[in-house]
Write a protein that holds these residues in place. Structure first.
Motif, short mmCIF file in Angstrom:
data_model
loop_
_atom_site.label_atom_id
_atom_site.label_comp_id
_atom_site.label_asym_id
_atom_site.label_seq_id
_atom_site.Cartn_x
_atom_site.Cartn_y
_atom_site.Cartn_z
N ALA A 93 5.04 5.25 0.48
CA ALA A 93 5.04 4.37 1.63
C ALA A 93 5.98 4.76 2.85
CB ALA A 93 5.03 3.03 1.61
N ARG A 175 -2.69 0.10 3.22
CA ARG A 175 -3.35 1.28 2.56
C ARG A 175 -4.77 1.65 3.06
NH1 ARG A 175 -4.90 1.82 -3.96
NH2 ARG A 175 -6.68 0.57 -2.98
N TRP A 186 -1.05 5.75 3.28
CA TRP A 186 -0.53 4.66 3.73
C TRP A 186 -0.47 4.82 5.30
CZ3 TRP A 186 0.41 0.38 1.28
CH2 TRP A 186 0.52 0.45 -0.46
#
Length: 394
Positions: A93, A175, A186
């Motif tokens: 992420a 997501r 992400w």
């Protein structure tokens, strides 16, 4: 022969040479080289006989094949581990956050806006590459401090280096799917931007320049502009009428508004002259009114006889009031009367007692109020009193 050693077991009892292993010694007769060795035909049931194939070692090619297969398997496992590690890292992420901040640091504001899904409208005059290029104290480096990654949501925290200080920032991601059905994809959510807030102590709808971009103040004389971290030069354009010293608006990090910048305006020489003319025009208008109580003026006459009919009513300005124009207040540039002027009133009348002339005065003429703005015709003056209700009359 009957008198020799017992050979009843015969040669057939001797095991074949290819069945010997280890350190078992061969009989002496087997160790001597033979010029013409006879073919060996083992008896049925003896070692090496038909139906009992002798054990043979692995061929060299087979050994190499097994070793190669084992090595390939090891390489496959290692490559799979490396691939998983690389794939997990590239799908972390923090990657979208890293890319977004790198665009900001490199001045690619348009790319950063697109990557973060930040929408712009006509009022976002600072969200351009050109405006951001003129900003100072921008983000020069960053460091990711933590990544909280769940199934569908992630929070990434970072420390930004800005103007020699560390400024915290938090970014949210969602997501949106997976790559190859394994690695999460992400998407950076639009971060809250900071803002440049400017208050102009001047007329409403004033023009301000922030980092070279123009904006207009609202009815309260203020304007707020979304901006990326940095410091922005702020000024106001009062044309020939007023001016203000330039100032700097700081935007520390994301999602924070800097301290509002207040631009205190003062009238230029041309503005002062236009203000004086506007006050004089207001006084002249009151004096020109053909009535004892000019509308919206600071002086009036009273005491007329209701039995009489008044005609030819007029005011005469004896002296003009002296005024000064000061700083901006809540309604405009404050106009104060330093020395009041004076005016007299006269009118002809007819009534039960006949014909005659009525007079009043001298009466003080005050010209306090505000200069509220400027236009093509000059300054606009609004008096602080109307119809002389707080002034004296006679």
């Amino acid at each position: 022969m009957t008198d020799g050693p017992d050979d009843s077991r015969g040669w057939e009892s001797v095991p074949g040479a290819d069945t010997l292993r280890g350190d078992r010694a061969l009989p002496a007769v087997m160790t001597a080289p033979a010029l013409h060795p006879a073919p060996h035909h083992p008896m049925a049931g003896a070692p090496g006989a038909a139906g009992s194939r002798p054990r043979r070692g692995l061929r060299k090619g087979a050994v190499i094949g097994i070793a190669a297969g084992a090595a390939a398997l090891v390489l496959l496992v290692v490559a799979g581990g490396i691939g998983w590690s690389v794939g997990s890292d590239s799908h972390s992420a923090e990657r979208p956050v890293q890319a977004f901040l790198q665009d900001v640091e490199d001045g690619r504001l348009s790319d950063a806006l697109d990557a973060a899904g930040i929408d712009r409208d006509d009022d976002d005059v600072l969200l351009t590459d050109a405006a951001y290029a003129k900003a100072d104290d921008k983000v020069t480096a960053h460091r990711i401090t933590s990544v909280d990654q769940g199934d569908d949501h992630a929070t990434v925290r970072a420390l930004l280096t800005q103007a020699g200080r560390s400024v915290p920032a938090t970014f949210e991601l969602e997501r949106t799917g997976t790559d190859w059905g394994v690695f999460p994809v992400w998407e950076l959510q639009p971060p809250s931007l900071g803002s440049v807030e400017v208050v102009v102590q001047g007329p409403t709808a004033s023009t301000v320049q922030v980092a070279g971009a123009d904006a207009t103040t609202d009815d309260l004389g203020a304007v707020a502009l979304r901006a990326f971290p940095g410091s922005y030069e702020v000024a106001t354009d009062g044309g020939e009428w007023f001016a203000a010293d330039a100032a700097t608006a700081a935007v520390p990090g994301f999602g924070t508004a800097g301290t509002p910048v207040v631009l205190t305006t003062t009238l230029t020489d041309a503005g002062q002259q236009a203000a004086t003319k506007a006050v004089d025009a207001w006084v002249d208008g009151c004096v020109a009114a053909p009535t004892a109580t000019p509308d919206g003026c600071s002086f009036y006459a009273y005491g007329e006889n209701p039995a009489n009919t008044y005609t030819n009513q007029k005011w005469t300005l004896d002296t003009r009031p002296s005024v000064s124009v000061g700083a901006w207040s809540s309604k405009g540039w404050l106009v104060e009367t330093r020395a009041p002027g004076s005016a007299t009133f006269s009118a002809e009348f007819t009534g039960p007692s006949g014909r005659g002339t009525a007079t009043a005065g001298p009466i003080d003429v005050n010209a306090s109020g505000w200069i509220t703005g400027f236009g093509d015709g000059g300054a606009t003056f609004v008096a602080a009193v109307a119809n002389g209700r707080t002034d004296s009359g006679s």
